[in-house]
Design a protein around this motif. Structure first.
Motif, short mmCIF file in Angstrom:
data_model
loop_
_atom_site.label_atom_id
_atom_site.label_comp_id
_atom_site.label_asym_id
_atom_site.label_seq_id
_atom_site.Cartn_x
_atom_site.Cartn_y
_atom_site.Cartn_z
N GLY A 62 -7.47 51.83 5.69
CA GLY A 62 -6.93 53.11 5.22
C GLY A 62 -7.95 54.23 5.32
N LYS A 63 -9.19 53.91 4.94
CA LYS A 63 -10.25 54.92 5.04
C LYS A 63 -10.47 55.32 6.50
CE LYS A 63 -12.95 53.76 0.93
NZ LYS A 63 -14.22 53.17 0.43
N SER A 64 -10.50 54.31 7.37
CA SER A 64 -10.72 54.60 8.80
C SER A 64 -9.59 55.45 9.35
CB SER A 64 -10.81 53.30 9.60
OG SER A 64 -11.96 52.59 9.26
N LEU A 65 -8.35 55.06 9.04
CA LEU A 65 -7.21 55.82 9.53
C LEU A 65 -7.18 57.23 8.93
CD1 LEU A 65 -4.41 53.09 9.50
CD2 LEU A 65 -5.47 54.13 11.50
N GLY A 66 -7.52 57.31 7.63
CA GLY A 66 -7.54 58.62 6.97
C GLY A 66 -8.59 59.53 7.59
N ALA A 67 -9.77 58.98 7.85
CA ALA A 67 -10.84 59.77 8.47
C ALA A 67 -10.43 60.22 9.87
CB ALA A 67 -12.13 58.96 8.52
N ALA A 68 -9.81 59.32 10.61
CA ALA A 68 -9.36 59.67 11.96
C ALA A 68 -8.29 60.76 11.88
CB ALA A 68 -8.82 58.43 12.68
N TYR A 69 -7.39 60.63 10.90
CA TYR A 69 -6.32 61.62 10.73
C TYR A 69 -6.92 62.99 10.38
CZ TYR A 69 -2.14 63.85 8.83
OH TYR A 69 -1.11 64.71 8.58
N GLU A 70 -7.90 62.98 9.46
CA GLU A 70 -8.53 64.25 9.08
C GLU A 70 -9.24 64.88 10.27
OE1 GLU A 70 -11.01 64.03 5.59
OE2 GLU A 70 -9.46 62.93 4.49
N ARG A 71 -9.95 64.07 11.07
CA ARG A 71 -10.63 64.61 12.25
C ARG A 71 -9.61 65.18 13.22
NH1 ARG A 71 -13.73 59.97 11.56
NH2 ARG A 71 -12.56 58.84 13.14
N SER A 72 -8.51 64.45 13.37
CA SER A 72 -7.47 64.88 14.28
C SER A 72 -6.88 66.22 13.83
CB SER A 72 -6.37 63.82 14.34
OG SER A 72 -5.22 64.30 14.96
N ASN A 73 -6.60 66.37 12.52
CA ASN A 73 -6.04 67.62 12.00
C ASN A 73 -7.03 68.76 12.09
OD1 ASN A 73 -3.52 66.66 11.47
ND2 ASN A 73 -3.94 66.17 9.32
N LEU A 74 -8.32 68.44 11.82
CA LEU A 74 -9.34 69.47 11.91
C LEU A 74 -9.45 69.95 13.35
CD1 LEU A 74 -11.52 71.10 10.48
CD2 LEU A 74 -13.12 69.22 10.93
N LYS A 75 -9.38 69.02 14.30
CA LYS A 75 -9.45 69.38 15.71
C LYS A 75 -8.26 70.27 16.08
CE LYS A 75 -9.96 67.36 20.32
NZ LYS A 75 -9.39 68.46 20.98
N LYS A 76 -7.05 69.90 15.61
CA LYS A 76 -5.86 70.70 15.90
C LYS A 76 -6.00 72.11 15.32
CE LYS A 76 -2.54 66.90 15.99
NZ LYS A 76 -1.44 66.26 15.28
N LEU A 77 -6.55 72.15 14.08
CA LEU A 77 -6.74 73.45 13.43
C LEU A 77 -7.72 74.30 14.22
CD1 LEU A 77 -6.21 75.30 11.00
CD2 LEU A 77 -8.13 74.18 9.86
N LEU A 78 -8.84 73.68 14.64
CA LEU A 78 -9.83 74.43 15.40
C LEU A 78 -9.27 74.88 16.74
CD1 LEU A 78 -13.13 72.45 14.67
CD2 LEU A 78 -12.53 74.76 13.92
N ASP A 79 -8.47 74.00 17.36
CA ASP A 79 -7.87 74.36 18.64
C ASP A 79 -6.89 75.53 18.47
OD1 ASP A 79 -9.29 72.40 19.94
OD2 ASP A 79 -7.62 70.95 20.04
N SER A 80 -6.18 75.54 17.35
CA SER A 80 -5.21 76.61 17.15
C SER A 80 -5.88 77.93 16.81
CB SER A 80 -4.22 76.24 16.04
OG SER A 80 -4.86 76.24 14.78
#
Length: 170
Positions: A140-158
């Protein structure tokens, strides 16, 4: 059921690497159950009587399904039929208590074995649950961290650049 005669070696009860360096004890075991060793029964009145007595205990236990009653009936039978007369009349209560205790010991061993199996299963289930929870939290921690990185990347891209993000946050 046991063979008429067998040899038991003490070393067979242990794992031994070098059998040549072992003190060996060999014991000759004779089956004294009724009908299994007629020559021996003829040689010893006491063994013959004992074999008859134990045979009667087993027979009466099958009939009544009550061990204490079976032992008592076997004592009465043997006394009535002049079997083990040197011993039973004076010591019948000791014989009953000893045999009942011996049979209870066997039942206690079987019960302890079953209880140990049940405890092992319970312990295994508990360990499995603990391991499952630990693995689940870790995943769960690994998936959560990956999800947060993914959302942060999307936010930065936007947003485009870090300066644009800072400007939007003000």
């Amino acid at each position: 059921e046991y063979p008429k005669e067998t040899l038991l070696k003490l070393s067979d009860a242990f794992k031994v690497k070098d059998r040549e360096k072992v003190l060996e004890l060999t014991v000759r075991v004779l089956n004294i159950n009724k009908g299994h060793n007629p020559e021996l029964e003829q040689k010893s009145e006491a063994l013959n009587g004992y074999a008859t007595f134990i045979g009667k205990v087993r027979e009466f236990e099958k009939e009544s399904d009550n061990l204490e009653e079976a032992i008592t009936r076997a004592v009465e039978y043997c006394i009535a039929h002049s079997i083990l007369l040197d011993y039973l009349p004076q010591h019948s209560s000791e014989v009953i208590n000893m045999l009942f205790g011996e049979y209870d010991f066997d039942k206690a061993l079987a019960f302890a074995k079953q209880e140990g199996i049940s405890q092992g299963i319970s312990q295994g289930i508990s360990q499995g649950i603990s391991q499952g929870i630990s693995q689940g939290i870790s995943q769960g921690k690994s998936l959560g961290a990956a999800y947060e990185r993914s959302n942060l990347k999307k936010l930065l891209d936007s947003v485009g650049s870090l300066d644009e993000l800072k400007a939007k946050l003000r």
